[in-house]
Scaffold this active site. Structure first.
Site, PDB file in Angstrom:
ATOM      1  N   LYS A  30       0.831  -1.202   0.000  1.00 26.68           N
ATOM      2  CA  LYS A  30       0.000   0.000   0.000  1.00 26.68           C
ATOM      3  C   LYS A  30       0.870   1.258   0.000  1.00 26.68           C
ATOM      4  CE  LYS A  30      -2.122  -1.160   3.811  1.00 26.68           C
ATOM      5  NZ  LYS A  30      -1.517  -2.481   4.026  1.00 26.68           N
ATOM      6  N   THR A  31       1.850   1.260   0.902  1.00 27.42           N
ATOM      7  CA  THR A  31       2.721   2.428   0.980  1.00 27.42           C
ATOM      8  C   THR A  31       3.500   2.582  -0.330  1.00 27.42           C
ATOM      9  OG1 THR A  31       2.868   2.126   3.366  1.00 27.42           O
ATOM     10  CG2 THR A  31       4.526   3.522   2.355  1.00 27.42           C
ATOM     11  N   ASP A 211      -1.663   7.764   3.764  1.00 25.76           N
ATOM     12  CA  ASP A 211      -1.234   6.426   4.191  1.00 25.76           C
ATOM     13  C   ASP A 211      -1.878   6.118   5.549  1.00 25.76           C
ATOM     14  OD1 ASP A 211       0.051   4.029   4.127  1.00 25.76           O
ATOM     15  OD2 ASP A 211       2.079   4.798   4.405  1.00 25.76           O
ATOM     16  N   GLU A 212      -2.008   4.846   5.898  1.00 28.63           N
ATOM     17  CA  GLU A 212      -2.557   4.437   7.196  1.00 28.63           C
ATOM     18  C   GLU A 212      -3.915   5.096   7.458  1.00 28.63           C
ATOM     19  OE1 GLU A 212      -0.996   2.197   8.932  1.00 28.63           O
ATOM     20  OE2 GLU A 212       1.135   2.331   8.475  1.00 28.63           O
ATOM     21  N   GLN A 242      -5.593  -3.251  10.781  1.00 26.28           N
ATOM     22  CA  GLN A 242      -4.456  -2.635  11.473  1.00 26.28           C
ATOM     23  C   GLN A 242      -4.847  -1.344  12.167  1.00 26.28           C
ATOM     24  OE1 GLN A 242      -0.439  -2.925   9.608  1.00 26.28           O
ATOM     25  NE2 GLN A 242      -1.611  -3.540   7.812  1.00 26.28           N
ATOM     26  N   ARG A 631       5.055  -7.625  10.907  1.00 30.30           N
ATOM     27  CA  ARG A 631       6.279  -6.850  10.689  1.00 30.30           C
ATOM     28  C   ARG A 631       7.413  -7.760  10.222  1.00 30.30           C
ATOM     29  NH1 ARG A 631       4.159  -3.186   9.207  1.00 30.30           N
ATOM     30  NH2 ARG A 631       2.319  -4.457   9.487  1.00 30.30           N
TER      31      ARG A 631
HETATM   32  P1  ATP Z   1       1.722  -2.236   5.965  1.00 39.26           P
HETATM   33  O1  ATP Z   1       0.300  -2.692   5.960  1.00 39.26           O
HETATM   34  O2  ATP Z   1       2.527  -2.954   6.961  1.00 39.26           O
HETATM   35  O3  ATP Z   1       1.836  -0.750   6.020  1.00 39.26           O
HETATM   36  P2  ATP Z   1       2.064  -2.035   3.107  1.00 39.26           P
HETATM   37  O4  ATP Z   1       0.840  -2.600   2.536  1.00 39.26           O
HETATM   38  O5  ATP Z   1       2.184  -0.568   3.159  1.00 39.26           O
HETATM   39  O6  ATP Z   1       2.322  -2.696   4.538  1.00 39.26           O
HETATM   40  P3  ATP Z   1       4.606  -1.924   1.810  1.00 39.26           P
HETATM   41  O7  ATP Z   1       5.385  -1.515   3.003  1.00 39.26           O
HETATM   42  O8  ATP Z   1       4.319  -0.909   0.770  1.00 39.26           O
HETATM   43  O9  ATP Z   1       3.272  -2.645   2.281  1.00 39.26           O
HETATM   44  O10 ATP Z   1       5.284  -3.167   1.106  1.00 39.26           O
HETATM   45  C1  ATP Z   1       5.749  -4.296   1.849  1.00 39.26           C
HETATM   46  C2  ATP Z   1       7.018  -4.826   1.229  1.00 39.26           C
HETATM   47  O11 ATP Z   1       6.740  -5.419  -0.036  1.00 39.26           O
HETATM   48  C3  ATP Z   1       8.055  -3.757   0.974  1.00 39.26           C
HETATM   49  O12 ATP Z   1       9.334  -4.283   1.210  1.00 39.26           O
HETATM   50  C4  ATP Z   1       7.852  -3.442  -0.508  1.00 39.26           C
HETATM   51  O13 ATP Z   1       9.036  -2.944  -1.084  1.00 39.26           O
HETATM   52  C5  ATP Z   1       7.494  -4.803  -1.068  1.00 39.26           C
HETATM   53  N1  ATP Z   1       6.627  -4.736  -2.268  1.00 39.26           N
HETATM   54  C6  ATP Z   1       5.432  -4.144  -2.369  1.00 39.26           C
HETATM   55  N2  ATP Z   1       4.904  -4.310  -3.598  1.00 39.26           N
HETATM   56  C7  ATP Z   1       5.782  -5.048  -4.309  1.00 39.26           C
HETATM   57  C8  ATP Z   1       5.821  -5.567  -5.648  1.00 39.26           C
HETATM   58  N3  ATP Z   1       4.825  -5.358  -6.520  1.00 39.26           N
HETATM   59  N4  ATP Z   1       6.899  -6.284  -6.007  1.00 39.26           N
HETATM   60  C9  ATP Z   1       7.909  -6.504  -5.150  1.00 39.26           C
HETATM   61  N5  ATP Z   1       7.935  -6.046  -3.877  1.00 39.26           N
HETATM   62  C10 ATP Z   1       6.891  -5.326  -3.456  1.00 39.26           C
HETATM   63 MG    MG Z   2       2.333   0.758   4.760  1.00 38.83          MG
END
Ligand code: ATP
Ligand code: MG
Length: 697
Positions: A30-31, A211-212, A242, A631
């Site tokens: 997402k981030t 975000d969040e 979350q 995490r």
């Molecule tokens: P959270 O819910 O904990 O905030 P998130 O949904 O924001 O998580 P991110 O932090 O953006 O997730 O991504 C998690 C991990 O996966 C990071 O290391 C990111 O670089 C990797 N990632 C995300 N999308 C891809 C993708 N399409 N291909 C490869 N790696 C990815």
């Molecule tokens: Mg995130």
């Protein structure tokens, strides 16, 4: 552009003409959607300064700016990347005059707020004042003013607090000060009641990314709505599983309301988790599926099964800390399967716990083992007395009417103005409805204060005016450093520290903090450090401008994540982050879930109905557990203690129900205590090898 994004992510990134919600589980990218969308928006011609990305903490803002920088280079500097609060500061600084606020208002921190509340409520009891502060903050986050709070107060206690709130608000207005909640509440008032201001901000910001999103509160949502207007060009990303700040007023209603308020909302779900192994993800899913589903989601990982999640039991906290350290040692040494391959540096490890005070035994054990670590989410640099002293001076330059800042700076260091004089000045100021600073120069002051004291007071006033004038015109890093050095010498601050401290070492450490702080302030004036205010960071800024945003910054060392150290963190502060190896510690009933009710209230451990309140708290604790588990990238250990300290006694303790809820395979879950011995041997072998390598010519 499409590098490193799956189809659903691309969908979210490319949809720029209307409101978009990305609703997805942990680690699904997402981030990452937000940073890539910033890039996309710039590609299609949106000016960087018209893009705002809102993060949950300042630290997250710094990180996002780094990520954006690596995608789009220099243009990242101009993108507004900040928290809701920092955006609020910017709105208020530009348009707060409409509400009668000077552009140089002061931002009070929680401690200042408590002192004012003690005064308003006529109590010296800290706990009571904190309780008031807490309640008032909740009300403000619900969008209630003192009058409205009084009208809906359920009991006498609430009515009393509402009265105190009215006095508190009066006081803040007189001091030209705002508290943290006002940084959202007042911009909301501005945007809601002043059409021209609203129109201006809708033009200033073309696309807003949040975000969040699940942890926004009601007032933040209203601010967002006003800023994006009917066009609704925004992207919110979040995960209802979350949501862990309900206790602070965050509300999932914001998620539910989005599709109603924006009927053309595009909702995108992401299902692939790129962070964790299947074993870790399964444990996370098993836990969270026991909460009622607001939005059904599925998550899968293609990173392989990975190592089983381990459960570690310990006799007490010290033993638990030793076992955690032993685990780090054995993974680093590669004696476990978890330790095979890469990810064995200190920075690849995190120890996460429910409450700040739990860090202590882990800090001690890490020190004994000579492992470098940092504690995040703990005491802030800005809470140190010496830094608060200096900040009080800055606040007074910015806003002469800030009485708490006046009292602190006039006495640090002491300058021959005694308490009696200050009390007389205070009475005089109250009588004529003046701020303390204004009272200094009142022509009738000599009737209230002795002539000798008047001399000192005037001298102080002139000194502050002069500093303020010069700080306004001090631009850039070098000029700022010279200014600060000279000022500290003028007020004799170093001597003041050494005089006030019997232990020279402590005084020296304080002085080092002061120098570090000045260096950092000067760096901000040079514009070479990201700016939490959300203002453009590329131009050099005046010392006065930099000083105004200080209370918004929670940690001096915002780039600490680059250090190669083990992280100790609360679960709350770990949100959004990831580490290869994670240890969740203190996973005991009463800690996680945190004490759910009075001992005689039913906490759900045995059969029988739970009250609605307790059930909701249990569900939020479960989400916290889910955040903790997710995490971890490669390995996860969960530990609990058989006994734990309660006051001075040791009492028997139970493993958390959440451990059972992970539904681990019993045969693989339990960590073998012999690992520790193996690890120690390996560590010694490695040290011997290191020593031999160093000794070689
Ligand atoms: P959270 O819910 O904990 O905030 P998130 O949904 O924001 O998580 P991110 O932090 O953006 O997730 O991504 C998690 C991990 O996966 C990071 O290391 C990111 O670089 C990797 N990632 C995300 N999308 C891809 C993708 N399409 N291909 C490869 N790696 C990815
Ligand atoms: Mg995130």
């Amino acid at each position: 552009m499409s590098a490193g994004l799956n189809l659903a992510q691309l969908d979210a990134v490319n949809y720029i003409s209307g409101p978009c919600l990305v609703l997805a589980g942990a680690g699904s990218g997402k981030t990452r959607v937000i940073t890539h969308k910033i890039q996309r928006l710039i590609e299609v011609g949106v000016e960087p300064q018209k893009i705002a990305a809102i993060t949950f903490t300042n630290k997250a803002a710094t990180e996002m700016r780094e990520r954006a920088k690596s995608l789009i280079g220099k243009a990242a500097k101009n993108v507004v990347i900040c928290t809701f609060h920092a955006l609020g500061v910017r709105i208020m600084r530009e348009d707060g005059a409409v509400l009668g606020l000077k552009p140089q208002f002061s931002i009070l921190d929680a401690d200042d707020g408590v002192s004012i509340l003690k005064d308003c409520g006529g109590s010296t009891d800290l706990a009571t004042a904190r309780q008031w502060q807490w309640t008032i903050s909740l009300w403000k986050n619900m969008g209630l003013n003192a009058e409205q709070a009084a009208a809906q107060a359920p009991d006498d206690n609430a009515r009393v607090i509402a009265r105190i709130m009215a006095l508190y608000e009066e006081r803040l207005t007189a001091y030209q000060s705002v508290d943290f909640d006002d940084l959202i509440g007042l911009p909301l008032k501005l945007l809601a009641e002043h059409e021209d201001v609203r129109a201006k901000w809708q033009k200033t910001l073309a696309h807003v990314l949040v975000d969040e999103y699940q942890d926004t509160n009601a007032t933040q949502y209203e601010v967002l709505k006003h800023i994006v207007g009917a066009r609704g060009c925004f992207t919110a990303v979040g995960d209802d599983d979350q949501s862990i700040y309900g206790w602070r007023g965050a509300t999932l209603d914001n998620l539910k309301r989005l599709p109603q308020d924006f009927p053309n909302l595009k909702v995108i779900k992401l299902e692939q988790n790129y962070r964790s192994t299947s074993a870790i993800l399964r444990a996370a899913n098993n836990v969270i599926q026991l909460n009622p589903k607001l939005f059904p989601k599925t998550l899968f990982s293609e990173l392989g099964e990975g190592e089983p999640v381990r459960v570690v039991d310990a006799d007490n906290e010290e033993h638990e800390a030793e076992r955690a350290v032993a685990r780090i040692q054995s993974i680093r040494a590669g004696t476990t399967t978890e330790g095979a391959g890469q990810h064995r540096e200190f920075k690849d490890f995190a120890i996460l716990y429910r409450a700040n005070h739990m860090a202590r035994p882990f800090e001690q054990a890490l020190r004994r083992a000579q492992m470098p670590y940092k504690v995040s989410g703990g005491q802030s640099f800005f809470d140190k007395a010496e830094i608060k002293d200096l900040c009080a001076w800055f606040r007074l330059w910015i806003n002469n009417d800030d009485d708490p800042a006046f009292l602190r700076s006039v006495t640090s260091p002491k300058r021959g103005i005694g308490h009696q004089t200050l009390a007389q000045l205070g009475t005089f100021a109250t009588q004529y409805k003046l701020s303390l600073f204004e009272a200094l120069f009142a022509s009738s002051l000599p009737s209230a204060v002795s002539s000798r004291a008047i001399g000192s007071l005037h001298e102080f006033g002139r000194f502050v005016n002069d500093l303020e004038h010069r700080a306004r015109h001090t631009l850039g890093k070098e000029a700022a450093m010279a200014f600060l050095t000279e000022w500290l010498k003028d007020i004799g601050y170093e001597k003041h520290l050494y005089d006030g401290e019997d232990n020279e070492k402590v005084a020296a450490a304080r002085w080092t903090n002061v120098l570090e702080f000045c260096d950092w302030m000067a760096g901000r004036c040079g514009g070479d450090i990201d700016d939490a205010s959300g203002a453009q960071a590329s131009v050099s800024k005046s010392l006065l401008e930099v000083a105004q945003t200080i209370s918004l910054i929670s940690t001096l060392n915002e780039r600490e994540q680059e250090q190669n150290v083990v992280t100790l963190s609360t679960l709350h502060a770990s949100k959004g982050l990831e580490w290869p190896h994670v240890m969740l510690v203190g996973v005991n009933e009463g800690l996680l879930p945190f004490k759910l009710g009075d001992d005689n209230e039913h906490s759900g451990l045995s059969d029988g109905p739970m009250s609605e309140g307790i059930l909701q708290r249990l569900q939020e604790e479960r989400r916290l557990m889910y955040v903790g588990i997710t995490r971890a990238q490669r390995s996860l250990a969960v530990s609990w203690t058989r006994r734990r300290k309660k006051g001075r006694d040791m009492v028997a303790a139970l493993p958390s129900r959440f451990i059972g809820e992970m539904a681990l395979d019993k045969s693989t879950a339990k960590e073998d205590p012999r690992e520790k011995l193996k690890a120690l041997r390996a560590e010694f072998a490695q040290r011997a090898a290191d020593a031999a390598a160093v000794a070689k010519p």
